[in-house]
Motif scaffolding. Structure first.
Motif, PDB file in Angstrom:
ATOM      1  N   ARG A  90       0.819  -1.222   0.057  1.00 31.38           N
ATOM      2  CA  ARG A  90      -0.033   0.118  -0.080  1.00 31.38           C
ATOM      3  C   ARG A  90       0.890   1.209  -0.017  1.00 31.38           C
ATOM      4  O   ARG A  90       0.410   2.249  -0.706  1.00 31.38           O
ATOM      5  CB  ARG A  90      -0.859   0.085   1.360  1.00 31.38           C
ATOM      6  CG  ARG A  90      -2.266  -0.984   1.073  1.00 31.38           C
ATOM      7  CD  ARG A  90      -3.194  -0.750   2.001  1.00 31.38           C
ATOM      8  NE  ARG A  90      -4.241  -1.631   2.183  1.00 31.38           N
ATOM      9  CZ  ARG A  90      -4.445  -2.565   2.958  1.00 31.38           C
ATOM     10  NH1 ARG A  90      -3.890  -2.379   4.077  1.00 31.38           N
ATOM     11  NH2 ARG A  90      -5.457  -3.299   2.952  1.00 31.38           N
TER      12      ARG A  90
ATOM     13  N   GLN B 288      -5.456   3.858  -8.189  1.00 33.18           N
ATOM     14  CA  GLN B 288      -6.468   3.640  -7.244  1.00 33.18           C
ATOM     15  C   GLN B 288      -6.999   2.436  -7.655  1.00 33.18           C
ATOM     16  O   GLN B 288      -7.529   1.467  -6.710  1.00 33.18           O
ATOM     17  CB  GLN B 288      -7.619   4.525  -7.504  1.00 33.18           C
ATOM     18  CG  GLN B 288      -7.190   5.861  -6.831  1.00 33.18           C
ATOM     19  CD  GLN B 288      -8.133   6.977  -7.041  1.00 33.18           C
ATOM     20  OE1 GLN B 288      -8.713   7.230  -8.256  1.00 33.18           O
ATOM     21  NE2 GLN B 288      -8.228   7.992  -6.397  1.00 33.18           N
TER      22      GLN B 288
ATOM     23  N   ARG C 235     -20.176  -1.468   4.541  1.00 33.45           N
ATOM     24  CA  ARG C 235     -19.904  -0.188   3.354  1.00 33.45           C
ATOM     25  C   ARG C 235     -19.374  -1.037   2.062  1.00 33.45           C
ATOM     26  O   ARG C 235     -19.598  -0.686   1.179  1.00 33.45           O
ATOM     27  CB  ARG C 235     -19.095   0.703   3.826  1.00 33.45           C
ATOM     28  CG  ARG C 235     -19.746   2.108   3.816  1.00 33.45           C
ATOM     29  CD  ARG C 235     -18.519   3.307   4.212  1.00 33.45           C
ATOM     30  NE  ARG C 235     -19.131   4.089   5.090  1.00 33.45           N
ATOM     31  CZ  ARG C 235     -19.135   3.972   6.404  1.00 33.45           C
ATOM     32  NH1 ARG C 235     -18.087   3.178   7.009  1.00 33.45           N
ATOM     33  NH2 ARG C 235     -19.718   4.934   7.245  1.00 33.45           N
TER      34      ARG C 235
ATOM     35  N   HIS D 251     -15.506  -6.383  13.236  1.00 37.42           N
ATOM     36  CA  HIS D 251     -15.896  -5.764  14.591  1.00 37.42           C
ATOM     37  C   HIS D 251     -17.388  -5.483  14.537  1.00 37.42           C
ATOM     38  O   HIS D 251     -17.728  -4.335  14.036  1.00 37.42           O
ATOM     39  CB  HIS D 251     -15.069  -4.485  14.614  1.00 37.42           C
ATOM     40  CG  HIS D 251     -13.600  -4.852  14.371  1.00 37.42           C
ATOM     41  ND1 HIS D 251     -12.669  -5.089  15.641  1.00 37.42           N
ATOM     42  CD2 HIS D 251     -12.719  -4.690  13.436  1.00 37.42           C
ATOM     43  CE1 HIS D 251     -11.734  -5.536  15.026  1.00 37.42           C
ATOM     44  NE2 HIS D 251     -11.457  -5.179  14.096  1.00 37.42           N
TER      45      HIS D 251
ATOM     46  N   LEU E  65      -4.862  -0.338  -6.140  1.00 32.56           N
ATOM     47  CA  LEU E  65      -4.997  -0.507  -4.690  1.00 32.56           C
ATOM     48  C   LEU E  65      -6.353  -1.166  -4.456  1.00 32.56           C
ATOM     49  O   LEU E  65      -6.304  -1.804  -3.284  1.00 32.56           O
ATOM     50  CB  LEU E  65      -5.283   1.089  -4.175  1.00 32.56           C
ATOM     51  CG  LEU E  65      -5.023   1.273  -2.472  1.00 32.56           C
ATOM     52  CD1 LEU E  65      -3.695   0.736  -2.097  1.00 32.56           C
ATOM     53  CD2 LEU E  65      -5.341   2.454  -2.439  1.00 32.56           C
TER      54      LEU E  65
ATOM     55  N   ASN F 191      -6.277  -4.534  -2.048  1.00 29.44           N
ATOM     56  CA  ASN F 191      -7.204  -4.720  -0.912  1.00 29.44           C
ATOM     57  C   ASN F 191      -7.986  -5.717  -0.854  1.00 29.44           C
ATOM     58  O   ASN F 191      -8.259  -6.593  -0.081  1.00 29.44           O
ATOM     59  CB  ASN F 191      -8.011  -3.473  -0.829  1.00 29.44           C
ATOM     60  CG  ASN F 191      -7.251  -2.378  -0.348  1.00 29.44           C
ATOM     61  OD1 ASN F 191      -6.378  -2.378   0.492  1.00 29.44           O
ATOM     62  ND2 ASN F 191      -7.613  -0.972  -0.715  1.00 29.44           N
TER      63      ASN F 191
ATOM     64  N   ASP G  39     -20.560  -5.469  10.934  1.00 33.36           N
ATOM     65  CA  ASP G  39     -19.226  -4.641  10.903  1.00 33.36           C
ATOM     66  C   ASP G  39     -19.360  -3.823   9.784  1.00 33.36           C
ATOM     67  O   ASP G  39     -19.666  -3.776   8.658  1.00 33.36           O
ATOM     68  CB  ASP G  39     -18.089  -5.631  10.584  1.00 33.36           C
ATOM     69  CG  ASP G  39     -16.562  -4.821  10.418  1.00 33.36           C
ATOM     70  OD1 ASP G  39     -16.627  -3.757   9.994  1.00 33.36           O
ATOM     71  OD2 ASP G  39     -15.730  -5.356  10.786  1.00 33.36           O
ATOM     72  N   GLU G  40     -19.227  -2.438  10.330  1.00 34.60           N
ATOM     73  CA  GLU G  40     -19.595  -1.383   9.601  1.00 34.60           C
ATOM     74  C   GLU G  40     -19.108  -1.168   8.367  1.00 34.60           C
ATOM     75  O   GLU G  40     -19.395  -0.845   7.123  1.00 34.60           O
ATOM     76  CB  GLU G  40     -19.827   0.045  10.612  1.00 34.60           C
ATOM     77  CG  GLU G  40     -20.620   0.999   9.963  1.00 34.60           C
ATOM     78  CD  GLU G  40     -20.390   2.719  10.698  1.00 34.60           C
ATOM     79  OE1 GLU G  40     -20.316   2.271  11.756  1.00 34.60           O
ATOM     80  OE2 GLU G  40     -20.329   3.779  10.000  1.00 34.60           O
ATOM     81  N   THR G  41     -17.597  -1.201   8.474  1.00 34.36           N
ATOM     82  CA  THR G  41     -16.568  -1.144   7.300  1.00 34.36           C
ATOM     83  C   THR G  41     -17.222  -2.103   6.255  1.00 34.36           C
ATOM     84  O   THR G  41     -17.077  -1.842   5.064  1.00 34.36           O
ATOM     85  CB  THR G  41     -15.423  -1.415   7.986  1.00 34.36           C
ATOM     86  OG1 THR G  41     -14.929  -0.493   9.032  1.00 34.36           O
ATOM     87  CG2 THR G  41     -14.055  -0.876   6.862  1.00 34.36           C
TER      88      THR G  41
END
Lengths: 125, 487
Positions: free
Chosen positions: B261, B302, B372, B325, B305, B309, B367-369
């Protein structure tokens, strides 16, 4: 406006190229006075020597990482806003705030986001 | 060698041994023969000295006795003990009876000597033989009584005959019976002893065999134990190696994640700076062509990336290292954010955005992330593949879960492809998808992430008409929600 232009920013990031680039953005575009250091330990020394108006703090550093640095800085009585600036995606923004950061900026976004957030934080403190 | 009647057969493979009867006979014969020999010598000597000449019978009887003694002795020499016993017993029983020839029926003390023969039969042959010899002697006497003159004997008077018969019967049968009873008892004891001995030998053999089996089992157990210990050690070593490999892989992933990264962020960062803030570069005037190319560099960075990820996410998921989480989170803010993002992605295209969810959706445990991430994945796919029509984001609250969908009127997915697209690295192969750069990993991660939340994914689609991607997320149960509100 004058105060903002002369605001002191302490930038902490252990990767040299990233650090120099962000320093240039903050100085040339934002017009701030920027001091950049390469580790959490140096950050504490620098912050105690000349207190900054805002600290931009990288999270993933070797040795003392961003979280530890934050806690050490707060422990030493620094009350200025501290930004978490990181590429890591494991934690949500909410979690960084819970840790004690005033704001969170992702390195995956645009540099404008960083500038905007720095301006916001300086204005509200 | 004939066994005494009633005794069990010896176990096979046993060496022939002298049976009790025979050993008794073997012990008795020598002294018996010796004493008979002495008797004979005495009698014969007396006869010769007395110059007995009345008749020949005494000499006949004496010589017969000698013959009996001699043959018994020679048979004993040849260990034909049974035959020796027979000769002696029958001889000693019958010979005295013939003394009637010389001495008449009464008074004749010699006839009572036949009792010796009965005893000899009982001891040297068998208890049953005593009875047989007694019967034979009595029969012979009866014969001699009934047929006078056979051996020159005079006819007895009725009284004499009866007296002699009665006495001798009593004597011989009595002796036979006594011998039989005694021997029978002894016999029984001997048989019991033999049986017991054989039984205990059999038991001993079984015991030995059991012992051997036991020792063999112990040896096997020791071998198994050794093998178990060795395998445990190997297992521990393997587990340690696996844990070490796992840890090194985790470290590798963590390191790689950061390593990959960092340079990308610099590529993206600098190209962004050049595109967005050219004033940083000492007011150098960058031509629009240069800025356009720099923008391409940024876009590629991008994209790269995003790929990295995704790969790292999938690697983490496979290693079981993807940590969620989970919190009780509201979906409405995320939905609004997604609609704004979709608007940006669609730019000027004639696609309408619809929202099909209530403004007060219940909380989900997620898990919010990651939520999303999931929605961004679906929404950006929808935007990518829809050029006209509409894209809808919706949700419906069921009892235990929330059903969420992203619907588009895009190119759709063929039935055969529908099963495949959730597998990693498989992308629908078509003109349209080749036009759009994209990663095949996204949908695989989408499924993984939803399933990690204990949710389900499914798809409805028709080629050329559009697709609806569904997934579920678990609702927060009331107790948890109350806890969250309190906190």
């Amino acid at each position: 406006m004058a105060e903002l232009l002369m605001a002191r920013v302490l930038l902490v990031d252990d990767v040299y190229t990233a650090r120099s680039m962000i320093e240039r953005v903050l100085a040339r575009v934002g017009g701030y006075e920027v001091q950049s250091v390469g580790s959490g330990a140096e950050a504490i020394t620098a912050a105690l020597a000349t207190p900054p108006d805002i600290i931009v703090l990288d999270i993933s550093m070797a040795g003392m990482d961003g979280i530890d640095t934050l806690q050490a800085l707060r422990h030493n009585g620094l009350v200025c806003p501290i930004l978490a600036y990181t590429a890591r995606t494991e934690r949500t923004p909410g979690e960084f705030v819970a840790q004690g950061f005033d704001a969170y900026v992702s390195k995956n976004g645009n540099l404008s986001d960083l500038l905007a957030t720095v301006r916001e934080q300086l204005a509200s403190h | 060698m004939k066994l005494p009647s009633g005794t069990p057969p010896p176990p096979p493979g046993q060496p022939p041994t002298l049976l009790p009867d025979e050993s008794l006979a073997a012990e008795l014969l020598p002294p018996l023969l010796l004493s008979l020999g002495i008797l004979w010598t005495f009698v014969f000597g007396m006869l010769m000295l007395a110059r007995y000449q009345a008749d020949a019978w005494p000499y006949v009887l004496t010589l017969s006795l000698l013959a009996i003694i001699w043959s018994a002795a020679s048979l004993r020499q040849r260990t034909r003990l049974r035959a020796a016993g027979n000769i002696l017993a029958y001889g000693l029983a019958l010979l005295p009876l013939f003394s009637i020839a010389s001495f008449g029926f009464l008074p004749n003390p010699l006839v009572y000597l036949s009792a010796l023969g009965v005893v000899a039969a009982g001891l040297l042959i068998s208890p049953g033989a005593a009875l047989r010899v007694a019967a034979l002697a009595l029969a012979t006497l009866l014969f001699l009584v009934l047929f006078p003159g056979l051996i020159g004997q005079a006819r007895p008077s009725l009284g004499e005959a009866l007296a002699l018969l009665a006495t001798l019967t009593l004597l011989l049968i009595g002796v036979a019976a006594l011998i039989w009873a005694a021997a029978h008892h002894v016999r029984g004891t001997i048989r019991w002893a033999i049986e017991t001995a054989w039984k205990s030998e059999r038991r001993e053999a079984l015991l030995r065999k059991a012992q051997e089996d036991y020792e063999r089992a112990l040896r096997e157990r020791d071998q198994l134990n050794d093998r178990l210990i060795r395998q445990s050690a190997e297992l521990d070593a393997a587990r340690a190696a696996a844990e070490a490999a796992y840890r090194s892989k985790s470290n590798f992933m963590a390191t790689m994640s950061h390593e990959l990264r960092t340079p990308l962020n610099i590529i993206i960062g600098f190209s962004s700076a050049m595109v967005d803030h050219p004033e940083m570069y000492d007011d150098a005037q960058l031509s629009p062509a240069v800025i356009a190319d720099l923008a391409e560099i940024r876009r590629s960075g991008q994209h790269l990336l995003g790929l990295i990820n995704d790969i790292l996410d999938l690697a983490r998921v496979e290693a079981g290292r993807l940590e969620l989480h989970k919190t009780a989170m509201p979906l409405n803010p995320v939905f609004e954010e997604m609609l704004r993002t979709a608007q940006t992605l669609l730019k000027e295209r004639p696609v309408q955005l619809r929202s099909e969810f209530a403004p007060d959706l219940p909380l989900v445990l997620a898990d919010e992330t990651r939520v999303r991430q999931i929605l961004l994945n679906l929404v950006s796919n929808a935007c990518k593949f829809t050029n006209h029509g509409e894209i809808a984001l919706g949700a419906r609250a069921d009892t235990y879960e929330l059903v969420i969908w992203v619907r588009d009127t895009g190119i759709g997915i063929d039935a055969t492809d529908q099963a495949r697209i959730f597998n990693q690295f498989e992308q629908v192969d078509s003109e349209d998808t080749r036009k759009h750069t994209g990663t095949g990993l996204g949908l695989a991660i989408f499924r993984w992430l939803v399933e990690l939340h204990d949710g389900r994914v499914w798809l409805e689609s028709a080629l050329g008409r559009g697709s609806i991607f569904y997934f579920t997320l678990p609702r927060v149960q009331p107790a948890l929600a109350a806890g969250e509100k309190a906190a």
